[in-house]
Write an enzyme that holds these catalytic residues in place. Structure first.
Site, PDB file in Angstrom:
ATOM      1  N   CYS A 106      -4.110  -1.547   1.974  1.00  0.00           N
ATOM      2  CA  CYS A 106      -4.233  -0.386   0.815  1.00  0.00           C
ATOM      3  C   CYS A 106      -2.812  -0.563   0.223  1.00  0.00           C
ATOM      4  O   CYS A 106      -2.433  -1.257  -0.772  1.00  0.00           O
ATOM      5  CB  CYS A 106      -4.245   0.843   1.763  1.00  0.00           C
ATOM      6  SG  CYS A 106      -4.697   2.188   0.695  1.00  0.00           S
ATOM      7  N   HIS A 194      -9.332  -0.206   4.494  1.00  0.00           N
ATOM      8  CA  HIS A 194      -8.498  -0.047   5.877  1.00  0.00           C
ATOM      9  C   HIS A 194      -9.349  -0.734   6.873  1.00  0.00           C
ATOM     10  O   HIS A 194     -10.370  -0.305   7.476  1.00  0.00           O
ATOM     11  CB  HIS A 194      -8.180   1.550   6.234  1.00  0.00           C
ATOM     12  CG  HIS A 194      -7.363   2.047   5.327  1.00  0.00           C
ATOM     13  ND1 HIS A 194      -6.257   2.193   5.804  1.00  0.00           N
ATOM     14  CD2 HIS A 194      -7.532   2.630   4.105  1.00  0.00           C
ATOM     15  CE1 HIS A 194      -5.372   2.737   4.672  1.00  0.00           C
ATOM     16  NE2 HIS A 194      -6.163   2.982   3.894  1.00  0.00           N
ATOM     17  N   GLU A 196      -8.360  -1.384   9.936  1.00  0.00           N
ATOM     18  CA  GLU A 196      -7.861  -0.920  11.087  1.00  0.00           C
ATOM     19  C   GLU A 196      -8.756   0.614  11.512  1.00  0.00           C
ATOM     20  O   GLU A 196      -8.758   0.759  12.700  1.00  0.00           O
ATOM     21  CB  GLU A 196      -6.416  -0.479  11.178  1.00  0.00           C
ATOM     22  CG  GLU A 196      -6.115   0.793  10.327  1.00  0.00           C
ATOM     23  CD  GLU A 196      -5.864   0.327   8.763  1.00  0.00           C
ATOM     24  OE1 GLU A 196      -6.536  -0.506   8.301  1.00  0.00           O
ATOM     25  OE2 GLU A 196      -5.138   1.353   8.070  1.00  0.00           O
TER      26      GLU A 196
END
Ligand code: XMP
Length: 534
Positions: A106, A194, A196
């Protein structure tokens, strides 16, 4: 709570002892460095990488450890800022580019594109939520085993609209052309989404591709390797020094004690203070557990002092501060009885540190176990678990052979039942709450629900209501039951307890606990609510 700076909290990332006091050599546990630009999800990146059995450290964006030979790759996190923001966190990319494989996530991706001549612009509409990869460059190692259609999670206000000449786009979604890029011929990648976040379905695969295939990580970080490394480091750093540790009865301080006990044995003295607001019979039971574990432990009943100081106080933060300070005072007196003590050990874990902060430095809630003591006592601070998440702490505890009922215990706040009695605290209110809590927790265990729940407890509400018992009207207190699921306490969902179970617990509490005539169930999630009511 003392005013803790974000970079201090994140420390230099060393496991074991904080950087302020010790700069001794690192051992060669290979690691991924995650440079933190302040995103809410930075610690999730850390979790995901650790789940791959890869050791990683989260470091403030401007504290890259240039001379650490054990670094094998770098991840740049997201950020609340835009690259154009004058407050935006910036780094000298040349310090890492070409030296390590780099993955920007990001803001990390936007920053690397921007400083190399690409453009980043505000997205026409904020891109937030699920998206699907509509194109992936065949054969790119970052996307190994990830297919077109894979869901990714977007959360950004800016978007990369053009990349530098020597970069190439390697994945797109329908609305984001530059969803991922690579610098041609270089081990440098950026992803706009993202990986994660749980909703990025192949996010863990992408991180694995990066840390294992691209960085060459050996995935050898396990509870056992953590214990070996930490025990060796503790021995080296503490030598023959005496260490004192405050036990709370919770998993974190107990595991920290077991680890230190393994490292330095009787040079560790543990102090377990009863502030009077523990669960029913908890002080005696837990003290006994500790003794069975072979810990050198001193139990101190200081409940009268705490009840005295808390009398008439109802403001939540004030109650926490009083307990924090009282705890420090009692602890200080006890610790001074130990000759030549040099270190204070604490079971602080990673979310304790993060929860006390936000990027703007505002205190969300002061967790009393992260401040105060070391300054007052002039002791060096030893926090062997400060970079571990709760589930990792439990794994370490199990590996150390600690009893399962101690490891599997639900988290319990340092200030104890004080933050579950809304309003002022009296011994009688504590008695009522202890009895209700005991019925709830025992029932959860009997029904086989305890281990399915992250944390449960009862809250004594400052509300009286009318009831009827037998032929008499009653005007008594209400309690709320709270049971939540969570993985780390940062977010939580209320647990759907079976109706017949709730009915039985409610009956038992109202029939057996003098002073309570109404039971409610708290169905709020975190956020926006918190787990504790105060
Ligand atoms: P909240 O209520 O903020 O809690 O959602 C998150 C987790 O932290 C625990 N908690 C505390 N632990 N001192 C502690 O040691 C505190 O002051 C404190 N307040 C909350 C809470 O029980 C939950 O596990």
């Amino acid at each position: 709570m003392r005013d803790i700076r974000r970079d201090e909290i994140l420390g230099n990332g060393e496991i074991g002892l904080t950087s302020r006091h010790n700069n001794q050599s690192h051992n060669m546990q290979e690691k991924i460095i995650i440079l933190d630009f302040g995103s809410q999800t930075t610690q999730l990146i850390g979790r995901r990488v650790r789940e791959l059995n890869m050791y990683c450290e989260i470091i403030p964006y401007n504290k890259f450890p240039e001379d650490d030979p054990s670094v094998i790759g770098v991840i740049l996190s997201g950020s609340p800022f835009s690259v154009y923001d004058e407050r935006a966190f910036k780094i000298e990319l040349d310090k890492i580019r070409g030296k390590y494989p780099v993955l920007g996530i990001c803001y990390g991706a936007q920053f690397m594109a921007y400083v190399n001549g690409g453009s980043v612009e505000p997205a026409e509409s904020r891109e937030y939520g699920r998206a699907h990869l509509s194109w992936i460059e065949t054969g790119n190692p970052l996307f190994k085993d990830i297919e077109v259609g894979s869901q990714v999670w977007m959360s950004h206000g800016d978007t990369i609209t053009s990349i530098p000449d020597n970069f190439e786009v390697i994945a797109s979604t329908d609305s984001v052309k530059i969803a991922a890029y690579q610098a041609k011929g270089e081990k440098l990648w950026g992803v706009q989404f993202h990986p994660e976040v749980y909703h990025s379905t192949d996010g863990t695969q992408l991180l694995k591709n990066f840390v294992v295939d691209i960085c060459g990580g050996k995935q050898d970080w396990t509870a056992q390797s953590f214990i070996e490394t930490t025990v060796a480091r503790l021995r080296e750093q503490l030598g023959d020094d005496k260490v004192v540790l405050g036990l709370s009865g919770g998993v974190d301080s107990s595991v920290a004690a077991a680890l230190l006990n393994k490292a330095i044995g009787s040079n560790l003295t543990c102090i377990f203070v009863d502030h009077g607001m523990l669960r029913k019979n908890e002080f005696e039971n837990v003290l006994n557990d500790y003794k069975c574990m072979g810990l050198n432990v001193v139990g101190v009943d200081a409940s009268a002092k705490f009840f005295g100081e808390l009398a008439g106080v109802s403001e939540p933060e004030r109650k926490r501060k009083i307990i924090g300070k009282g705890f420090i005072d009692v602890f200080d007196v006890e610790a001074h009885k130990i000759k030549d003590v040099k270190w204070l050990a604490q079971g602080t874990i990673y979310p304790d540190c993060i929860e006390s902060l936000s990027i703007t430095g505002t205190t969300i809630k002061s967790h009393h176990n992260v401040g105060g003591l070391p300054e007052k006592m002039n002791l060096k601070l030893c926090e062997p678990l400060r970079l571990l998440f709760k589930d990792e702490v439990r794994r370490v505890g199990r590996q150390l052979g600690m009893p399962e009922h101690l490891i599997g215990r639900h988290p319990f706040p340092g200030p104890g039942l004080a933050v579950r009695i809304l309003g002022d605290i009296t011994p009688e209110k504590v008695r009522v709450l202890q009895d209700a809590d005991d019925i709830f927790i025992t029932s959860l265990r009997k029904a086989g629900l305890y281990d399915k729940i992250w944390q449960a407890g009862v809250i004594l509400l400052p509300v009286r209501s009318v009831g009827v018992m037998g032929d008499e009207r009653t005007y008594e207190q209400a309690v709320a039951l709270r049971a939540v699921t969570s993985t780390d306490g940062m977010t939580a969902d209320w647990y759907p307890l079976p109706y017949d179970f709730m009915a039985k617990v409610s009956n038992d509490i109202i029939n057996k606990v003098r002073g309570v005539n109404r039971v409610c169930y708290d169905i709020s999630s975190k956020p926006p609510a918190t787990i504790e009511w105060e």
